[in-house]
Design an enzyme around this catalytic site. Sequence first.
Site, PDB file in Angstrom:
ATOM      1  N   LYS A  34       0.757  -1.217  -0.033  1.00  0.00           N
ATOM      2  CA  LYS A  34       0.043   0.019  -0.007  1.00  0.00           C
ATOM      3  C   LYS A  34       0.878   1.163  -0.056  1.00  0.00           C
ATOM      4  O   LYS A  34       0.417   2.282  -0.358  1.00  0.00           O
ATOM      5  CB  LYS A  34      -0.921  -0.017   1.270  1.00  0.00           C
ATOM      6  CG  LYS A  34      -2.149  -1.145   1.075  1.00  0.00           C
ATOM      7  CD  LYS A  34      -2.886  -1.026   2.134  1.00  0.00           C
ATOM      8  CE  LYS A  34      -4.081  -2.100   2.090  1.00  0.00           C
ATOM      9  NZ  LYS A  34      -5.188  -1.918   2.990  1.00  0.00           N
ATOM     10  N   LYS A  36       2.260   2.725   2.641  1.00  0.00           N
ATOM     11  CA  LYS A  36       2.162   3.400   3.775  1.00  0.00           C
ATOM     12  C   LYS A  36       2.439   2.708   5.110  1.00  0.00           C
ATOM     13  O   LYS A  36       2.262   1.637   4.966  1.00  0.00           O
ATOM     14  CB  LYS A  36       0.942   4.128   3.649  1.00  0.00           C
ATOM     15  CG  LYS A  36      -0.343   3.459   3.603  1.00  0.00           C
ATOM     16  CD  LYS A  36      -1.578   4.268   3.456  1.00  0.00           C
ATOM     17  CE  LYS A  36      -2.753   3.548   3.003  1.00  0.00           C
ATOM     18  NZ  LYS A  36      -3.943   4.043   2.862  1.00  0.00           N
TER      19      LYS A  36
END
Length: 157
Positions: A34, A36
Amino acid sequence: MFHIGHLNAIQHAKAQCDYLIVGVSTDELVQREKGKTPVIPYEERAAIVEAIKYVDKVVPQPDKDKFGAWDKYHFNKMFVGSDWQGTPQWKVYEEEFATVEVEIVYLPHTDGISSTKLAYVIKNLLDEHPEILGGILRFEINFASRNLCLSSIREVA
């Protein structure tokens, strides 16, 4: 972010098996997939899931190698949300797991909730009412026993 949809999925899965093993994505997997860093670290997410009465065992999910997980845990059913049903990747998993008699079970999706939606609501709330940010930080510090910086909360999208 853990929400009622996750709990519903776990409860539905447990109703269909005697021993439920739940894989929790590691921080590294989340970062890779993702892009993050999770606001709540793996150890705390695993502890939350482990505390759920339907869960018999929590294991780290360091990658998306489902067959590797089967090699390690030898399960006979794999549960996943119905939103994945019919996707090219899960069609491949269905074919692969059929060779070892593992059933892929698609669990009903809880409409109206997702981690992405929750993050969006939180971000918008903070954008519209920055004065409440201090209260949220105090809550997060008390809840998670760790310091969270402003960028950790604002980067959730």
